[in-house]
Design an enzyme around this catalytic site. Structure first.
Site, PDB file in Angstrom:
ATOM      1  N   ALA A  65       0.850  -1.183   0.000  1.00 22.43           N
ATOM      2  CA  ALA A  65       0.000   0.000   0.000  1.00 22.43           C
ATOM      3  C   ALA A  65       0.889   1.238   0.000  1.00 22.43           C
ATOM      4  O   ALA A  65       2.036   1.182   0.458  1.00 22.43           O
ATOM      5  CB  ALA A  65      -0.893  -0.010   1.238  1.00 22.43           C
ATOM      6  N   GLY A 108       0.696  -5.009   0.921  1.00 23.15           N
ATOM      7  CA  GLY A 108      -0.538  -5.062   0.140  1.00 23.15           C
ATOM      8  C   GLY A 108      -0.315  -5.668  -1.242  1.00 23.15           C
ATOM      9  O   GLY A 108      -1.244  -6.215  -1.839  1.00 23.15           O
ATOM     10  N   GLU A 111      -0.614  -9.244  -0.676  1.00 26.87           N
ATOM     11  CA  GLU A 111      -2.031  -9.530  -0.408  1.00 26.87           C
ATOM     12  C   GLU A 111      -2.834  -9.518  -1.712  1.00 26.87           C
ATOM     13  O   GLU A 111      -3.730 -10.338  -1.895  1.00 26.87           O
ATOM     14  CB  GLU A 111      -2.581  -8.503   0.580  1.00 26.87           C
ATOM     15  N   GLU A 131       4.929  -5.221   7.046  1.00 29.42           N
ATOM     16  CA  GLU A 131       4.174  -4.184   7.781  1.00 29.42           C
ATOM     17  C   GLU A 131       4.694  -4.000   9.199  1.00 29.42           C
ATOM     18  O   GLU A 131       4.586  -2.918   9.770  1.00 29.42           O
ATOM     19  CB  GLU A 131       2.683  -4.544   7.815  1.00 29.42           C
TER      20      GLU A 131
HETATM   21  N1  CO8 Z   1       4.564   3.269  -0.593  1.00 28.74           N
HETATM   22  C1  CO8 Z   1       4.964   4.456  -1.063  1.00 28.74           C
HETATM   23  N2  CO8 Z   1       6.117   4.641  -1.737  1.00 28.74           N
HETATM   24  C2  CO8 Z   1       6.919   3.571  -1.911  1.00 28.74           C
HETATM   25  C3  CO8 Z   1       6.574   2.295  -1.421  1.00 28.74           C
HETATM   26  C4  CO8 Z   1       5.327   2.163  -0.732  1.00 28.74           C
HETATM   27  N3  CO8 Z   1       4.872   0.991  -0.262  1.00 28.74           N
HETATM   28  N4  CO8 Z   1       7.562   1.440  -1.747  1.00 28.74           N
HETATM   29  C5  CO8 Z   1       8.494   2.153  -2.410  1.00 28.74           C
HETATM   30  N5  CO8 Z   1       8.115   3.433  -2.505  1.00 28.74           N
HETATM   31  C6  CO8 Z   1       8.832   4.558  -3.132  1.00 28.74           C
HETATM   32  C7  CO8 Z   1      10.014   4.998  -2.278  1.00 28.74           C
HETATM   33  O1  CO8 Z   1       9.590   5.860  -1.257  1.00 28.74           O
HETATM   34  C8  CO8 Z   1      10.894   5.650  -3.321  1.00 28.74           C
HETATM   35  O2  CO8 Z   1      10.385   6.932  -3.552  1.00 28.74           O
HETATM   36  P1  CO8 Z   1      11.424   8.175  -3.877  1.00 28.74           P
HETATM   37  O3  CO8 Z   1      12.100   7.788  -5.168  1.00 28.74           O
HETATM   38  O4  CO8 Z   1      10.519   9.353  -4.004  1.00 28.74           O
HETATM   39  O5  CO8 Z   1      12.373   8.222  -2.708  1.00 28.74           O
HETATM   40  C9  CO8 Z   1      10.642   4.823  -4.571  1.00 28.74           C
HETATM   41  O6  CO8 Z   1       9.409   4.133  -4.346  1.00 28.74           O
HETATM   42  C10 CO8 Z   1      11.706   3.785  -4.813  1.00 28.74           C
HETATM   43  O7  CO8 Z   1      11.866   3.043  -3.616  1.00 28.74           O
HETATM   44  P2  CO8 Z   1      13.326   2.665  -3.016  1.00 28.74           P
HETATM   45  O8  CO8 Z   1      14.289   3.766  -3.304  1.00 28.74           O
HETATM   46  O9  CO8 Z   1      13.125   2.281  -1.603  1.00 28.74           O
HETATM   47  O10 CO8 Z   1      13.660   1.426  -3.954  1.00 28.74           O
HETATM   48  P3  CO8 Z   1      14.538   0.123  -3.629  1.00 28.74           P
HETATM   49  O11 CO8 Z   1      14.596  -0.625  -4.903  1.00 28.74           O
HETATM   50  O12 CO8 Z   1      15.810   0.518  -2.960  1.00 28.74           O
HETATM   51  O13 CO8 Z   1      13.667  -0.703  -2.550  1.00 28.74           O
HETATM   52  C11 CO8 Z   1      11.666  -1.741  -1.673  1.00 28.74           C
HETATM   53  C12 CO8 Z   1      12.445  -1.282  -2.938  1.00 28.74           C
HETATM   54  C13 CO8 Z   1      12.406  -2.854  -0.956  1.00 28.74           C
HETATM   55  C14 CO8 Z   1      10.325  -2.214  -2.203  1.00 28.74           C
HETATM   56  C15 CO8 Z   1      11.480  -0.546  -0.711  1.00 28.74           C
HETATM   57  O14 CO8 Z   1      11.007   0.582  -1.426  1.00 28.74           O
HETATM   58  C16 CO8 Z   1      10.513  -0.805   0.426  1.00 28.74           C
HETATM   59  O15 CO8 Z   1      10.859  -1.413   1.415  1.00 28.74           O
HETATM   60  N6  CO8 Z   1       9.243  -0.335   0.247  1.00 28.74           N
HETATM   61  C17 CO8 Z   1       8.217  -0.466   1.296  1.00 28.74           C
HETATM   62  C18 CO8 Z   1       7.703  -1.876   1.434  1.00 28.74           C
HETATM   63  C19 CO8 Z   1       6.658  -1.950   2.511  1.00 28.74           C
HETATM   64  O16 CO8 Z   1       6.890  -1.648   3.660  1.00 28.74           O
HETATM   65  N7  CO8 Z   1       5.427  -2.392   2.125  1.00 28.74           N
HETATM   66  C20 CO8 Z   1       4.302  -2.494   3.026  1.00 28.74           C
HETATM   67  C21 CO8 Z   1       3.470  -1.259   2.994  1.00 28.74           C
HETATM   68  S1  CO8 Z   1       2.144  -1.279   4.179  1.00 28.74           S
HETATM   69  C22 CO8 Z   1       0.982  -2.250   3.445  1.00 28.74           C
HETATM   70  O17 CO8 Z   1       1.124  -2.695   2.333  1.00 28.74           O
HETATM   71  C23 CO8 Z   1      -0.257  -2.529   4.248  1.00 28.74           C
HETATM   72  C24 CO8 Z   1      -1.373  -3.079   3.386  1.00 28.74           C
HETATM   73  C25 CO8 Z   1      -2.690  -2.883   3.996  1.00 28.74           C
HETATM   74  C26 CO8 Z   1      -3.880  -3.014   3.086  1.00 28.74           C
HETATM   75  C27 CO8 Z   1      -3.703  -2.622   1.618  1.00 28.74           C
HETATM   76  C28 CO8 Z   1      -4.653  -1.542   1.153  1.00 28.74           C
HETATM   77  C29 CO8 Z   1      -4.355  -1.070  -0.273  1.00 28.74           C
END
Ligand code: CO8
Length: 257
Positions: A65, A108, A111, A131
């Site tokens: 998400a 998400g 999911e 999460e």
């Molecule tokens: N949300 C918003 N932005 C994101 C997300 C995310 N989940 N994931 C990545 N981005 C953005 C980063 O902020 C970054 O933005 P910017 O270039 O502006 O700094 C850009 O994407 C690229 O990301 P990274 O530089 O971090 O890229 P990497 O290749 O180094 O890493 C990863 C990729 C491992 C995927 C890393 O970005 C990461 O850990 N992302 C978050 C993963 C996470 O925690 N997911 C869980 C989110 S909570 C959730 O899903 C709850 C679901 C509940 C119900 C769903 C309803 C829809």
């Protein structure tokens, strides 16, 4: 004009839905979720389509998400946004849905993949429910579908400690149905979708429904529902055609009736 967040294409009888936020690793914001569900419903209603594939890009299926969108939300805003309830509409899609997963498949995103009927993974795919690192838990079926798919112990490690699964591990634990080289994951998923789309449509629909019942009900009820669906298929032309074709040693001609 800004890029569309969802792209759709057709490949023979397979409808393809691409999540298109590559810069955000295909994070699922409200627009993505709404348009994705609407696209799936459109393909479900289209008689020229027999199965649906959902994908992201090579780097990410979806990284979860959109954290930026959720960060300041209150409980009431989360509850009334209806975002997670959209998943219920995806569950009501009758045609099979295959997730074609490459790269990150997190939160998400995982999911969403698990809400599909099958997952075809590239060797580069990584699955997780991180999460816990954000101070929350999965909220769209993650604790439930993951546990049914991979078992309690692995699910606990993923949900409580943010363990990631490689594609190979995901295959080993039964989360995905096949792992293929990264250059083939989408064609493999589309091929699978078209193979299924060429089969007897009502039997495919009931088969999907009944396998999903195994996730949702106790065994005795599931067995009873399966038997009822099996009997019901004997009222279709396709059952008569399929069995006659076998005995006449020819290919069946399915009508979806
Ligand atoms: N949300 C918003 N932005 C994101 C997300 C995310 N989940 N994931 C990545 N981005 C953005 C980063 O902020 C970054 O933005 P910017 O270039 O502006 O700094 C850009 O994407 C690229 O990301 P990274 O530089 O971090 O890229 P990497 O290749 O180094 O890493 C990863 C990729 C491992 C995927 C890393 O970005 C990461 O850990 N992302 C978050 C993963 C996470 O925690 N997911 C869980 C989110 S909570 C959730 O899903 C709850 C679901 C509940 C119900 C769903 C309803 C829809």
């Amino acid at each position: 004009m800004s890029e569309p967040v969802i792209l759709t294409e057709t490949h023979n009888r397979a409808g393809l839905i691409r999540i298109n936020r590559p810069k955000q690793r295909n994070a699922l914001n409200g627009a993505v979720m709404t348009q994705l569900v609407e696209a799936a419903e459109r393909f479900d209603a289209d008689p020229n389509i027999g199965a649906i594939v959902i994908t992201g890009d090579e780097a990410a299926f979806a990284a979860g998400a959109d954290i930026a969108e959720m960060k300041d939300a209150t409980t009431v805003e989360m509850m009334t946004s209806g975002r997670i309830e959209l998943w219920d509409r995806l569950r009501r899609v009758k045609k099979p849905i295959i997730a074609a997963v490459s790269g990150w498949c997190l939160g998400g995103g995982n999911e969403l993949a698990m809400a599909c009927d099958m997952i075809v993974a590239s060797e580069t795919a990584t699955f997780g429910q991180p999460e816990i690192n954000l101070g929350v838990i999965p909220g769209a079926g993650g604790t439930q579908r993951l546990t049914r798919a991979v078992g309690k112990s692995i699910a606990m490690e993923m949900v409580l400690n943010g363990r990631f699964l490689s594609a190979k591990e995901a295959l080993h634990y039964g989360l995905v149905c096949r792992v293929v080289p990264v250059e083939n994951y989408l064609t493999s998923a589309l091929e699978l979708a078209n193979e299924i789309a060429a089969r007897a449509p009502l039997a495919v629909q009931f088969g999907k429904q009944m396998v999903n019942r195994a996730f949702e009900t106790v065994l005795a009820d599931g067995i009873a529902d399966e038997r009822a669906a099996f009997y019901l298929l004997f009222s279709t032309n396709d059952q008569k055609e399929g069995m006659a074709a076998f005995l006449e040693k020819r290919k069946p001609n399915w009508q979806g009736k």
